[in-house]
Design a protein around this motif. Structure first.
Motif, PDB file in Angstrom:
ATOM      1  N   CYS A 190      10.457   2.669   1.108  1.00 33.56           N
ATOM      2  CA  CYS A 190      10.885   3.449   2.069  1.00 33.56           C
ATOM      3  C   CYS A 190      10.714   4.923   1.882  1.00 33.56           C
ATOM      4  O   CYS A 190      10.567   5.715   3.200  1.00 33.56           O
ATOM      5  CB  CYS A 190      12.595   3.263   1.949  1.00 33.56           C
ATOM      6  SG  CYS A 190      13.192   1.497   2.241  1.00 33.56           S
ATOM      7  N   GLU A 191      10.391   5.537   0.859  1.00 32.89           N
ATOM      8  CA  GLU A 191      10.130   6.848   0.663  1.00 32.89           C
ATOM      9  C   GLU A 191       8.693   7.023   1.209  1.00 32.89           C
ATOM     10  O   GLU A 191       8.375   8.262   1.953  1.00 32.89           O
ATOM     11  CB  GLU A 191      10.218   7.423  -0.638  1.00 32.89           C
ATOM     12  CG  GLU A 191      11.793   7.425  -1.279  1.00 32.89           C
ATOM     13  CD  GLU A 191      11.611   7.570  -2.592  1.00 32.89           C
ATOM     14  OE1 GLU A 191      10.678   7.614  -3.357  1.00 32.89           O
ATOM     15  OE2 GLU A 191      12.963   7.487  -3.149  1.00 32.89           O
ATOM     16  N   PHE A 195      12.893  15.715   3.854  1.00 31.86           N
ATOM     17  CA  PHE A 195      12.909  14.860   2.811  1.00 31.86           C
ATOM     18  C   PHE A 195      13.810  15.280   1.640  1.00 31.86           C
ATOM     19  O   PHE A 195      14.397  14.338   1.172  1.00 31.86           O
ATOM     20  CB  PHE A 195      11.469  14.535   2.434  1.00 31.86           C
ATOM     21  CG  PHE A 195      11.348  13.291   1.254  1.00 31.86           C
ATOM     22  CD1 PHE A 195      11.385  11.991   1.711  1.00 31.86           C
ATOM     23  CD2 PHE A 195      11.320  13.512  -0.084  1.00 31.86           C
ATOM     24  CE1 PHE A 195      11.265  10.913   0.654  1.00 31.86           C
ATOM     25  CE2 PHE A 195      11.218  12.697  -0.781  1.00 31.86           C
ATOM     26  CZ  PHE A 195      11.093  11.243  -0.507  1.00 31.86           C
ATOM     27  N   MET A 250      15.526   6.219   4.372  1.00 29.54           N
ATOM     28  CA  MET A 250      15.843   6.872   3.267  1.00 29.54           C
ATOM     29  C   MET A 250      17.176   6.569   2.740  1.00 29.54           C
ATOM     30  O   MET A 250      17.278   6.321   1.229  1.00 29.54           O
ATOM     31  CB  MET A 250      15.868   8.617   3.661  1.00 29.54           C
ATOM     32  CG  MET A 250      15.884   9.376   2.571  1.00 29.54           C
ATOM     33  SD  MET A 250      14.363   9.430   1.616  1.00 29.54           S
ATOM     34  CE  MET A 250      14.460  10.499   0.235  1.00 29.54           C
ATOM     35  N   THR A 285       8.992   7.159   5.057  1.00 28.98           N
ATOM     36  CA  THR A 285       9.676   8.324   5.336  1.00 28.98           C
ATOM     37  C   THR A 285       9.022   9.704   5.374  1.00 28.98           C
ATOM     38  O   THR A 285       8.951  10.519   6.360  1.00 28.98           O
ATOM     39  CB  THR A 285      11.071   8.656   4.541  1.00 28.98           C
ATOM     40  OG1 THR A 285      11.802   7.351   4.488  1.00 28.98           O
ATOM     41  CG2 THR A 285      11.774   9.686   4.999  1.00 28.98           C
ATOM     42  N   ARG A 319       6.702  10.384   8.385  1.00 29.32           N
ATOM     43  CA  ARG A 319       7.714  10.883   9.614  1.00 29.32           C
ATOM     44  C   ARG A 319       8.150  12.203   9.481  1.00 29.32           C
ATOM     45  O   ARG A 319       8.621  12.656  10.609  1.00 29.32           O
ATOM     46  CB  ARG A 319       8.244   9.715   9.943  1.00 29.32           C
ATOM     47  CG  ARG A 319       7.842   8.271   9.974  1.00 29.32           C
ATOM     48  CD  ARG A 319       8.727   7.483  10.936  1.00 29.32           C
ATOM     49  NE  ARG A 319       8.872   6.089  10.287  1.00 29.32           N
ATOM     50  CZ  ARG A 319       9.833   5.315  10.552  1.00 29.32           C
ATOM     51  NH1 ARG A 319      10.729   5.600  11.253  1.00 29.32           N
ATOM     52  NH2 ARG A 319       9.997   4.367   9.965  1.00 29.32           N
ATOM     53  N   ALA A 354      13.862   7.168  10.199  1.00 30.86           N
ATOM     54  CA  ALA A 354      13.491   7.869   9.098  1.00 30.86           C
ATOM     55  C   ALA A 354      14.707   7.979   8.171  1.00 30.86           C
ATOM     56  O   ALA A 354      14.647   7.579   6.883  1.00 30.86           O
ATOM     57  CB  ALA A 354      12.647   8.954   8.899  1.00 30.86           C
TER      58      ALA A 354
END
Length: 321
Positions: free
Chosen positions: A244-245, A257, A39, A248, A251, A35
């Protein structure tokens, strides 16, 4: 915005199905990537998009770059999510307001970026969501983080001359739009779960940026190389970080984040140094660090907030300039 019948309809359906299939395959493929690495990829992609957009300024202006970024991003998101256009008045108003915020923060970011280093423009703009997060908290300590961020912005904007002041004011306008994006995106997300609301808001933002973009660079919008470059900027700035976000957030906690996202100004400055050879003065580096520290402080403070108080967090970076 309905698809025409006949061959066009079939083509549109096939493209949309292909985009959704590719998205599903991509999610399976990136599932093995840690993750934090995902990010990092998203943030570097966003800042590469900003750096490449600045390189376009010699050919087209900020308003035209904004139009291409929002237009291509809206097209891909609409094909991906296929949202319904049947909205009640309340939902349509929320989508339109979010579209205005997206268009405003993007064009202000690019206008500021034309007058100052990318890292400075990004960090000042980030003050908007940071202020929303800090001021929505009842903890006194979060107000102190806002003061630290304000001091950092003062250091970032201290360049002297009219150009420096103009750039700082435009970046602060970006911060206002970015700050308004926080509650508006939450409202649209509640009314239209999933990415459909974002896709429609992006489309409305494209319409808002259309007059300025065409007036500034209508003649350049017919050049294939310019459109190709603009498409690349849109994908780097929106689709890659968005993917990608999303993965992420599946998870990690919102706290993790948010802390990772707070590092984006530093990443933006490093990418601008590598791609554009933009350097920051010692005072600007100190200001950038102050804003990053303040952002992390606000986010970490949200973990200590009482359960009855909404936790102040920075927004997802999907529509970050």
């Amino acid at each position: 915005m309905s698809v025409e019948t006949g061959t066009s309809a079939g083509t549109g359906t096939e493209v949309a199905a292909g985009v959704r299939s590719a998205g599903a395959s991509g999610r399976r493929g990136i599932g093995v990537v840690p993750a934090p690495v995902l990010m990092l990829i998203g943030m570097v992609s966003t800042q590469l998009g900003a750096a490449f957009a600045k390189q376009l300024f010699g050919t087209v202006g900020p308003a035209t770059v904004t139009l291409m970024r929002l237009g291509f991003s809206a097209l891909v998101l609409l094909l991906w999510w296929r949202p319904s256009l049947r909205l009640d008045r309340r939902t349509a108003g929320a989508v339109a307001a979010l579209g205005v915020a997206i268009a405003g923060m993007n064009i202000c970011f690019y206008l500021a970026m034309a007058r100052m280093p990318v890292g400075v423009a990004l960090t000042v703009g980030m003050a908007g969501p940071l202020a929303v997060a800090g001021l929505s908290s009842r903890r006194a300590g979060d107000r102190l983080w806002i003061v630290l961020a304000a001091l950092g912005i003062a250091l970032l904007g201290w360049q002297g001359g009219a150009a420096g002041l103009t750039g700082l004011l435009i970046a602060l306008a970006c911060a206002v739009f970015w700050g308004s994006y926080v509650p508006l995106s939450a409202r649209v997300g509640a009314l239209l779960p999933g990415g459909g609301g974002l896709a429609l808001a992006m489309a409305f933002g494209t319409l808002c940026s259309l007059p300025a973009g065409i007036a500034e660079g209508a003649q350049t919008l017919v050049r294939p190389e310019v459109l190709a470059f603009g498409f690349g900027v849109a994908m780097l700035s929106s689709l890659v970080p968005y993917t990608c976000e999303m993965e992420t957030l599946r998870r990690v906690s919102a706290l993790v984040f948010g802390v990772l996202l707070s590092l984006e100004p530093a990443i933006g400055a490093l990418v601008a140094l590598a791609v554009l050879q933009e350097t920051l003065s010692p005072a600007q580096v100190a200001g950038l660090i102050a804003v990053v520290v303040a952002s992390i402080g606000v986010i970490r403070g949200s973990r200590k907030a009482p359960a009855s108080v909404p936790s102040p967090t920075l927004p997802k970076g999907t529509q970050q300039p």
